[in-house]
Design a protein around this motif. Structure first.
Motif, PDB file in Angstrom:
ATOM      1  N   VAL A 126       0.870  -1.176   0.000  1.00 54.22           N
ATOM      2  CA  VAL A 126       0.000   0.000   0.000  1.00 54.22           C
ATOM      3  C   VAL A 126       0.909   1.230   0.000  1.00 54.22           C
ATOM      4  CG1 VAL A 126      -0.245   0.016   2.527  1.00 54.22           C
ATOM      5  CG2 VAL A 126      -1.944   1.179   1.121  1.00 54.22           C
ATOM      6  N   PHE A 127       0.543   2.217  -0.811  1.00 53.25           N
ATOM      7  CA  PHE A 127       1.323   3.442  -0.960  1.00 53.25           C
ATOM      8  C   PHE A 127       0.454   4.647  -0.628  1.00 53.25           C
ATOM      9  CE2 PHE A 127       3.295   0.386  -3.747  1.00 53.25           C
ATOM     10  CZ  PHE A 127       4.659   0.618  -3.612  1.00 53.25           C
ATOM     11  N   PHE A 128       1.069   5.700  -0.084  1.00 52.17           N
ATOM     12  CA  PHE A 128       0.398   6.951   0.235  1.00 52.17           C
ATOM     13  C   PHE A 128       1.298   8.098  -0.200  1.00 52.17           C
ATOM     14  CE2 PHE A 128      -0.093  10.578   3.104  1.00 52.17           C
ATOM     15  CZ  PHE A 128      -1.446  10.844   2.944  1.00 52.17           C
ATOM     16  N   VAL A 129       0.756   9.028  -0.986  1.00 55.25           N
ATOM     17  CA  VAL A 129       1.539  10.186  -1.452  1.00 55.25           C
ATOM     18  C   VAL A 129       1.485  11.257  -0.370  1.00 55.25           C
ATOM     19  CG1 VAL A 129       1.858  11.906  -3.259  1.00 55.25           C
ATOM     20  CG2 VAL A 129       0.951   9.649  -3.846  1.00 55.25           C
ATOM     21  N   VAL A 132       2.741  11.840  -8.644  1.00 53.19           N
ATOM     22  CA  VAL A 132       3.491  10.776  -9.315  1.00 53.19           C
ATOM     23  C   VAL A 132       2.607  10.090 -10.345  1.00 53.19           C
ATOM     24  CG1 VAL A 132       5.089  10.321  -7.406  1.00 53.19           C
ATOM     25  CG2 VAL A 132       2.918   9.112  -7.492  1.00 53.19           C
ATOM     26  N   THR A 133       3.262   9.421 -11.273  1.00 55.46           N
ATOM     27  CA  THR A 133       2.579   8.563 -12.236  1.00 55.46           C
ATOM     28  C   THR A 133       2.872   7.124 -11.826  1.00 55.46           C
ATOM     29  OG1 THR A 133       2.850  10.193 -13.990  1.00 55.46           O
ATOM     30  CG2 THR A 133       2.367   7.927 -14.665  1.00 55.46           C
ATOM     31  N   VAL A 134       1.827   6.323 -11.723  1.00 55.34           N
ATOM     32  CA  VAL A 134       1.952   4.950 -11.236  1.00 55.34           C
ATOM     33  C   VAL A 134       1.496   3.981 -12.322  1.00 55.34           C
ATOM     34  CG1 VAL A 134       1.117   3.305  -9.502  1.00 55.34           C
ATOM     35  CG2 VAL A 134       1.503   5.695  -8.872  1.00 55.34           C
ATOM     36  N   GLN A 166      -2.228   2.489 -15.838  1.00 59.05           N
ATOM     37  CA  GLN A 166      -1.422   3.653 -15.479  1.00 59.05           C
ATOM     38  C   GLN A 166      -2.337   4.772 -15.021  1.00 59.05           C
ATOM     39  OE1 GLN A 166       0.791   6.001 -18.495  1.00 59.05           O
ATOM     40  NE2 GLN A 166       2.598   5.427 -17.292  1.00 59.05           N
ATOM     41  N   PHE A 167      -1.917   5.491 -13.961  1.00 57.41           N
ATOM     42  CA  PHE A 167      -2.712   6.612 -13.451  1.00 57.41           C
ATOM     43  C   PHE A 167      -1.791   7.611 -12.763  1.00 57.41           C
ATOM     44  CE2 PHE A 167      -2.675   3.164 -10.401  1.00 57.41           C
ATOM     45  CZ  PHE A 167      -2.343   3.776  -9.200  1.00 57.41           C
ATOM     46  N   ARG A 168      -2.306   8.820 -12.587  1.00 57.11           N
ATOM     47  CA  ARG A 168      -1.588   9.878 -11.870  1.00 57.11           C
ATOM     48  C   ARG A 168      -2.288  10.079 -10.536  1.00 57.11           C
ATOM     49  NH1 ARG A 168       1.848  12.813 -15.235  1.00 57.11           N
ATOM     50  NH2 ARG A 168       1.562  12.349 -17.434  1.00 57.11           N
ATOM     51  N   ILE A 169      -1.470  10.357  -9.512  1.00 54.28           N
ATOM     52  CA  ILE A 169      -2.037  10.516  -8.174  1.00 54.28           C
ATOM     53  C   ILE A 169      -1.239  11.590  -7.444  1.00 54.28           C
ATOM     54  CG2 ILE A 169      -0.653   8.630  -7.224  1.00 54.28           C
ATOM     55  CD1 ILE A 169      -3.227   7.837  -5.622  1.00 54.28           C
ATOM     56  N   SER A 170      -1.918  12.369  -6.601  1.00 52.53           N
ATOM     57  CA  SER A 170      -1.258  13.483  -5.921  1.00 52.53           C
ATOM     58  C   SER A 170      -1.372  13.336  -4.408  1.00 52.53           C
ATOM     59  CB  SER A 170      -1.862  14.810  -6.388  1.00 52.53           C
ATOM     60  OG  SER A 170      -3.239  14.847  -6.102  1.00 52.53           O
ATOM     61  N   ALA A 171      -0.843  14.328  -3.697  1.00 55.47           N
ATOM     62  CA  ALA A 171      -0.784  14.310  -2.233  1.00 55.47           C
ATOM     63  C   ALA A 171      -2.130  13.931  -1.620  1.00 55.47           C
ATOM     64  CB  ALA A 171      -0.346  15.668  -1.725  1.00 55.47           C
ATOM     65  N   GLY A 172      -2.076  13.011  -0.669  1.00 56.58           N
ATOM     66  CA  GLY A 172      -3.278  12.534   0.003  1.00 56.58           C
ATOM     67  C   GLY A 172      -3.870  11.285  -0.619  1.00 56.58           C
ATOM     68  N   TYR A 192       4.995   7.237   0.977  1.00 58.81           N
ATOM     69  CA  TYR A 192       5.128   6.293   2.079  1.00 58.81           C
ATOM     70  C   TYR A 192       4.593   4.949   1.611  1.00 58.81           C
ATOM     71  CZ  TYR A 192       3.856   3.850   6.372  1.00 58.81           C
ATOM     72  OH  TYR A 192       3.703   2.895   7.351  1.00 58.81           O
ATOM     73  N   PHE A 193       5.216   3.854   2.043  1.00 59.04           N
ATOM     74  CA  PHE A 193       4.703   2.533   1.687  1.00 59.04           C
ATOM     75  C   PHE A 193       4.737   1.592   2.876  1.00 59.04           C
ATOM     76  CE2 PHE A 193       9.225   1.986   1.157  1.00 59.04           C
ATOM     77  CZ  PHE A 193       9.457   0.689   1.587  1.00 59.04           C
ATOM     78  N   ALA A 194       3.857   0.615   2.842  1.00 58.09           N
ATOM     79  CA  ALA A 194       3.863  -0.492   3.798  1.00 58.09           C
ATOM     80  C   ALA A 194       3.656  -1.765   3.000  1.00 58.09           C
ATOM     81  CB  ALA A 194       2.768  -0.316   4.839  1.00 58.09           C
TER      82      ALA A 194
END
Length: 95
Positions: free
Chosen positions: A25-28, A33-35, A41-47, A71-73
Motif C-alpha cells: 500500500v502506498f500513500f503520497v 506521481v505517475t503509477v 497507469q494513473f496519476r495521483i497526488s498528495a493525500g 510512504y509505503f507499507a
C-alpha cells in the motif's frame, strides 16, 4: 511487515518491480506521481493512496518539476503448519 519512504526528485523513477509475495500500500505524502500497476497507469497526488496486490508489476515515476514523497507499507501471507492438527493453514506473518 515492512514500511518506508520513497523520495522521488523531479524526473526520477522507481524502476518496474514485481511485488511477488508482498501486498503493498502506498500513500503520497507530497507531490504528484505517475503509477503503473501491470497494464494500468494513473496519476495521483498528495493525500492519495493505492494498493499493489501480490504478484503484480508496478513502478512509480515523478515526471513533474517538484519533488514527491511516497510512504509505503508491505506485508505477506505465508503458509505455516498448525500446532494442534499438523495441517497447513494460512497465517499472516510479520517480519
Amino acid at each position: 511487515m515492512g514500511a518506508g519512504i520513497v523520495d522521488l526528485p523531479p524526473g526520477s523513477e522507481k524502476r518496474p518491480k514485481n511485488s511477488r509475495k508482498m501486498h503493498l500500500v502506498f500513500f503520497v505524502h507530497y507531490g504528484k506521481v505517475t503509477v503503473s500497476v501491470n497494464e494500468v497507469q494513473f496519476r495521483i497526488s498528495a493525500g492519495g493512496m493505492w494498493f499493489v496486490p501480490r504478484g503484480n508489476y508496478y513502478n512509480i515515476a515523478n515526471d513533474y518539476d517538484f519533488p514527491a514523497r511516497v510512504y509505503f507499507a508491505q506485508a505477506c501471507e505465508v503458509l505455516s503448519p498448525s500446532a494442534d492438527m499438523g495441517d497447513v493453514t494460512q497465517q499472516t506473518i510479520i517480519t
